[in-house]
Scaffold this motif. Structure first.
Motif, PDB file in Angstrom:
ATOM      1  N   LEU A   1      10.400   4.202  -3.774  1.00 46.12           N
ATOM      2  CA  LEU A   1       9.140   3.556  -4.148  1.00 46.12           C
ATOM      3  C   LEU A   1       8.835   2.390  -3.212  1.00 46.12           C
ATOM      4  CD1 LEU A   1       9.503   3.551  -8.028  1.00 46.12           C
ATOM      5  CD2 LEU A   1       7.780   4.797  -6.725  1.00 46.12           C
ATOM      6  N   MET A   2       7.588   2.269  -2.835  1.00 44.69           N
ATOM      7  CA  MET A   2       7.160   1.189  -1.970  1.00 44.69           C
ATOM      8  C   MET A   2       7.049  -0.119  -2.766  1.00 44.69           C
ATOM      9  SD  MET A   2       3.157   2.414  -1.767  1.00 44.69           S
ATOM     10  CE  MET A   2       2.862   1.610  -0.208  1.00 44.69           C
ATOM     11  N   VAL A   3       6.963  -1.210  -2.063  1.00 43.33           N
ATOM     12  CA  VAL A   3       6.758  -2.515  -2.694  1.00 43.33           C
ATOM     13  C   VAL A   3       5.258  -2.802  -2.707  1.00 43.33           C
ATOM     14  CG1 VAL A   3       7.211  -4.986  -2.557  1.00 43.33           C
ATOM     15  CG2 VAL A   3       9.004  -3.346  -1.926  1.00 43.33           C
ATOM     16  N   VAL A   4       4.700  -2.942  -3.894  1.00 46.37           N
ATOM     17  CA  VAL A   4       3.275  -3.244  -4.043  1.00 46.37           C
ATOM     18  C   VAL A   4       3.136  -4.697  -4.494  1.00 46.37           C
ATOM     19  CG1 VAL A   4       1.125  -2.627  -5.202  1.00 46.37           C
ATOM     20  CG2 VAL A   4       2.817  -0.847  -4.676  1.00 46.37           C
ATOM     21  N   PRO A   5       2.508  -5.563  -3.683  1.00 47.69           N
ATOM     22  CA  PRO A   5       2.346  -6.969  -4.071  1.00 47.69           C
ATOM     23  C   PRO A   5       1.649  -7.097  -5.422  1.00 47.69           C
ATOM     24  CG  PRO A   5       1.754  -6.656  -1.765  1.00 47.69           C
ATOM     25  CD  PRO A   5       1.949  -5.288  -2.350  1.00 47.69           C
ATOM     26  N   ALA A   6       2.208  -7.948  -6.261  1.00 43.45           N
ATOM     27  CA  ALA A   6       1.671  -8.106  -7.620  1.00 43.45           C
ATOM     28  C   ALA A   6       0.238  -8.611  -7.611  1.00 43.45           C
ATOM     29  CB  ALA A   6       2.560  -9.047  -8.422  1.00 43.45           C
ATOM     30  N   ASN A   7      -0.132  -9.411  -6.585  1.00 46.03           N
ATOM     31  CA  ASN A   7      -1.487  -9.978  -6.574  1.00 46.03           C
ATOM     32  C   ASN A   7      -2.558  -8.930  -6.266  1.00 46.03           C
ATOM     33  OD1 ASN A   7      -0.603  -9.650  -3.936  1.00 46.03           O
ATOM     34  ND2 ASN A   7      -1.803 -11.377  -3.165  1.00 46.03           N
ATOM     35  N   LEU A   8      -2.150  -7.717  -5.835  1.00 46.97           N
ATOM     36  CA  LEU A   8      -3.126  -6.660  -5.584  1.00 46.97           C
ATOM     37  C   LEU A   8      -3.427  -5.841  -6.834  1.00 46.97           C
ATOM     38  CD1 LEU A   8      -1.979  -5.205  -2.123  1.00 46.97           C
ATOM     39  CD2 LEU A   8      -3.844  -6.803  -2.582  1.00 46.97           C
ATOM     40  N   VAL A   9      -2.569  -5.967  -7.844  1.00 52.92           N
ATOM     41  CA  VAL A   9      -2.716  -5.179  -9.059  1.00 52.92           C
ATOM     42  C   VAL A   9      -3.552  -5.954 -10.067  1.00 52.92           C
ATOM     43  CG1 VAL A   9      -1.516  -3.938 -10.890  1.00 52.92           C
ATOM     44  CG2 VAL A   9      -0.474  -4.126  -8.613  1.00 52.92           C
TER      45      VAL A   9
END
Length: 406
Positions: free
Chosen positions: A169-177
């Motif tokens: 799984l990739m790392v998705v920045p929390a501020n983009l969600v």
């Protein structure tokens, strides 16, 4: 029918005169008739000596012709075996595992190359089917990771079937969600992206795409195909926003190289996308994002983990190219865009994703029904419309044909 008679020459049972005269039994039947005629000629008193000699000479020529045909057939079989031995000798000094496609084609004769390309252009041909059914081919190919069975079902699979492992799984920045994304929905774009991903995985028999054990040349081809079939993910100035599943599927299919995909393959890809897109209904409770406790953190237990894995695999594929490419900025842009798509998916409520999956299932059934109708009508259309000369259809004509199905 019951076999009531037995051939006096080979003792094979047969049911009627038609069966005795059949092509598969011609050797015995021809011999029988020839002997009967010879016997009749020798014993018939009304025939003159000259007539008897003429008929016997005719029978002799027929027998010699039959022997020549048998000899030619045997010689052809021997020549075919010699050709196979010759090809084996030519390939003996070639490292097939590392040789390029051009190097392997140079080994083949002009006739062998023509036969090979004919098989490529017609996957339904007998030669293509024999090649695809090769056990050696199955031993080297990898089935899609999303089709890997559970541990309990693994024992029922043939030994030569191999599935790829799940991508990290990739790392998705929390501020983009965001719980309620303000930008337009990208779900139909994600649908097209998954179509491209499943097509490349099956077309190259490579799963996952970003595995370090894959041939770098194959990975370059995977990036090229993805840029071709879903260009909005690689083109910086692209403003493509698909408005429906049919729109996304039609755009994807029209960009695939002609001859590489048919209606049956498209149906398989649509089924694959549904498997990747459907969120899990029952998941193990896990941590939430620090920025919003209503949104679960991205782990393997996330409802959309399977979809994110597919997007992660594509992002890792382009990330690998950043380490060895002089145009790393372009690949970096693709990784950022895929990360944004993953964040958009994580921001979408599971209920909407369930509705999208149901819509995809209905679209699949619609395409399946339309493909069956076109297949039924194909003989009639081909009988009415006969192509004259070369193909005069352009990309617009091909797209209209695709739209009839999708």
């Amino acid at each position: 029918m019951f076999s009531r008679y037995t051939c006096p020459f080979c003792n094979v049972p047969y049911c009627s005169l038609t069966c005795f005269r059949s092509e598969v039994h011609s050797r015995c039947s021809e011999t029988f008739y020839r002997k009967e005629i010879e016997m009749g000629i020798r014993t018939e008193p009304s025939k003159t000596a000259e007539e008897r000699l003429n008929v016997l000479e005719l029978l002799k020529r027929i027998g010699e012709q039959s022997a020549e045909e048998d000899e030619a057939l045997l010689r052809g079989s021997e020549e075919e075996a010699e050709d196979e031995d010759d090809l084996a000798q030519r390939l003996a000094g070639v490292d097939v595992s590392s040789a390029s496609a051009d190097d392997l084609l140079q080994v083949l004769t002009t006739q062998e190359r023509e036969i090979f390309f004919v098989a490529l252009q017609d996957p339904s041909s007998e030669l293509a089917q024999r090649l695809l059914a090769s056990i050696e081919l199955h031993r080297t190919r990898q089935e899609p990771w999303w089709e890997a069975p559970s541990v309990s079902d693994n024992s029922s699979l043939p030994e030569h079937v191999r599935h790829g492992h799940k991508p990290d799984l990739m790392v998705v920045p929390a501020n983009l969600v965001r719980q309620s994304p303000s930008h337009p929905s990208l779900l139909y774009n994600i649908y097209a992206l998954l179509l491209g991903y499943t097509y490349i995985t099956r077309h190259l028999s490579m799963s996952p795409l970003s595995s370090t054990t894959n041939d770098p040349l194959d990975q370059n081809e995977a990036r090229r195909i993805l840029s071709q079939v879903v260009p909005f993910i690689t083109h910086r100035k692209s403003k493509v926003l698909h408005v429906s599943l049919s729109d996304a599927a039609t755009a994807f299919w029209s960009r695939v190289d002609p001859g590489n995909i048919n209606a049956k393959t498209m149906l398989v890809l649509l089924e694959d996308v549904i498997k990747l897109l459907r969120p899990w209904r029952v998941t193990i409770a896990g941590p939430c994002l620090a920025s919003d406790e209503r949104i679960p953190a991205l782990t393997e237990n996330h409802p959309s983990a399977t979809t994110i894995m597919a997007i992660s695999d594509m992002a890792s594929l382009f990330h690998l190219a950043m380490e060895s490419s002089t145009i790393s900025s372009q690949h970096s842009y693709v990784v950022m865009k895929l990360t944004f798509y993953a964040a958009h998916l994580l921001s979408t409520p599971s209920s909407i994703l369930h509705d999208l999956t149901e819509e995809a299932y209905l679209h699949l059934k619609s395409v399946e029904k339309e493909a069956e109708r076109i297949e039924r009508e194909r003989p009639l259309v081909e009988a009415i419309v006969r192509p004259r000369g070369g193909c005069s259809s352009d990309q617009k004509t091909r797209r209209r044909g695709i739209e009839e199905i999708t």
